[in-house]
Enzyme design. Sequence first.
Site, PDB file in Angstrom:
ATOM      1  N   ARG A  16       0.840  -1.199   0.000  1.00  0.00           N
ATOM      2  CA  ARG A  16       0.000   0.000   0.000  1.00  0.00           C
ATOM      3  C   ARG A  16       0.876   1.250   0.000  1.00  0.00           C
ATOM      4  NH1 ARG A  16      -5.007  -2.026   0.175  1.00  0.00           N
ATOM      5  NH2 ARG A  16      -5.276  -3.942   1.374  1.00  0.00           N
ATOM      6  N   ASP A  17       0.464   2.231  -0.808  1.00  0.00           N
ATOM      7  CA  ASP A  17       1.188   3.489  -0.878  1.00  0.00           C
ATOM      8  C   ASP A  17       1.084   4.205   0.473  1.00  0.00           C
ATOM      9  OD1 ASP A  17       2.066   5.463  -3.516  1.00  0.00           O
ATOM     10  OD2 ASP A  17       1.753   6.416  -1.563  1.00  0.00           O
ATOM     11  N   ASN A  22       4.540   6.296 -13.603  1.00  0.00           N
ATOM     12  CA  ASN A  22       5.139   7.617 -13.817  1.00  0.00           C
ATOM     13  C   ASN A  22       6.599   7.432 -14.220  1.00  0.00           C
ATOM     14  OD1 ASN A  22       2.854   9.182 -13.036  1.00  0.00           O
ATOM     15  ND2 ASN A  22       3.327   8.793 -10.881  1.00  0.00           N
ATOM     16  N   VAL A  74      10.412   7.900  -7.015  1.00  0.00           N
ATOM     17  CA  VAL A  74      11.177   6.732  -6.589  1.00  0.00           C
ATOM     18  C   VAL A  74      11.649   6.018  -7.857  1.00  0.00           C
ATOM     19  CG1 VAL A  74      11.163   4.557  -5.327  1.00  0.00           C
ATOM     20  CG2 VAL A  74       9.829   6.499  -4.461  1.00  0.00           C
ATOM     21  N   HIS A  85       7.608   1.153 -10.794  1.00  0.00           N
ATOM     22  CA  HIS A  85       6.455   0.691 -10.020  1.00  0.00           C
ATOM     23  C   HIS A  85       5.183   1.093 -10.733  1.00  0.00           C
ATOM     24  CE1 HIS A  85       7.750   4.658  -8.628  1.00  0.00           C
ATOM     25  NE2 HIS A  85       6.479   4.944  -8.463  1.00  0.00           N
TER      26      HIS A  85
HETATM   27  P1  5GP Z   1       6.082   8.023  -8.072  1.00  0.00           P
HETATM   28  O1  5GP Z   1       5.787   9.463  -7.787  1.00  0.00           O
HETATM   29  O2  5GP Z   1       7.561   7.761  -8.152  1.00  0.00           O
HETATM   30  O3  5GP Z   1       5.322   7.473  -9.249  1.00  0.00           O
HETATM   31  O4  5GP Z   1       5.481   7.221  -6.850  1.00  0.00           O
HETATM   32  C1  5GP Z   1       6.173   6.961  -5.674  1.00  0.00           C
HETATM   33  C2  5GP Z   1       5.135   6.577  -4.657  1.00  0.00           C
HETATM   34  O5  5GP Z   1       5.796   5.969  -3.577  1.00  0.00           O
HETATM   35  C3  5GP Z   1       4.362   7.775  -4.096  1.00  0.00           C
HETATM   36  O6  5GP Z   1       2.974   7.594  -4.354  1.00  0.00           O
HETATM   37  C4  5GP Z   1       4.690   7.744  -2.619  1.00  0.00           C
HETATM   38  O7  5GP Z   1       3.605   8.090  -1.798  1.00  0.00           O
HETATM   39  C5  5GP Z   1       5.132   6.314  -2.392  1.00  0.00           C
HETATM   40  N1  5GP Z   1       6.108   6.150  -1.327  1.00  0.00           N
HETATM   41  C6  5GP Z   1       7.212   6.912  -1.112  1.00  0.00           C
HETATM   42  N2  5GP Z   1       7.896   6.442  -0.054  1.00  0.00           N
HETATM   43  C7  5GP Z   1       7.206   5.354   0.398  1.00  0.00           C
HETATM   44  C8  5GP Z   1       7.421   4.446   1.480  1.00  0.00           C
HETATM   45  O8  5GP Z   1       8.388   4.525   2.244  1.00  0.00           O
HETATM   46  N3  5GP Z   1       6.493   3.469   1.657  1.00  0.00           N
HETATM   47  C9  5GP Z   1       5.416   3.336   0.826  1.00  0.00           C
HETATM   48  N4  5GP Z   1       4.565   2.335   1.093  1.00  0.00           N
HETATM   49  N5  5GP Z   1       5.189   4.174  -0.203  1.00  0.00           N
HETATM   50  C10 5GP Z   1       6.071   5.174  -0.414  1.00  0.00           C
END
Ligand code: 5GP
Length: 113
Positions: free
Chosen positions: A30-31, A86, A95, A99
């Site tokens: 889960r996010d 993304n 990140v 994903h």
């Molecule tokens: P991006 O913006 O790279 O597509 O998505 C990265 C996602 O990772 C974001 O929605 C963010 O909330 C989530 N995220 C960042 N750090 C963590 C973490 O430590 N644990 C979890 N479960 N999600 C994370």
Amino acid sequence: MADDCLFCRIIRKEIPANIVFENDAYVAFRDINPQAPLHVLVVPKEHVASLNEATDAGLIGGLSLVAAQLAKREGVAEGGYRTLINTNRDAGQTVFHVHLHLLGGRPLGWPPG
Ligand code: 5GP
Ligand code: ZN
């Protein structure tokens, strides 16, 4: 595996996460900052920084199939859901371990921001 990658560390269970699915190739959790009632991230265990670095069609395609399974299990498959990846700055990738976001449980606006 990358030593300093957040999602590799979650995969190695060095950082806690609410893991909802795991097999030999993928982990889903889960996010931490959910944007919908259902917001799960599906990641390959293999470290691939972004879609730009991806070469394995099976590995990338499997992200969608894991998400579809989870959507069914979480009860949003019939109502609908969104899957997205993304990539880099303009999409807001934060990140750099590829994903797939699985979002559902509410009507999702289109076009996205
Ligand atoms: P991006 O913006 O790279 O597509 O998505 C990265 C996602 O990772 C974001 O929605 C963010 O909330 C989530 N995220 C960042 N750090 C963590 C973490 O430590 N644990 C979890 N479960 N999600 C994370
Ligand atoms: Zn990684």
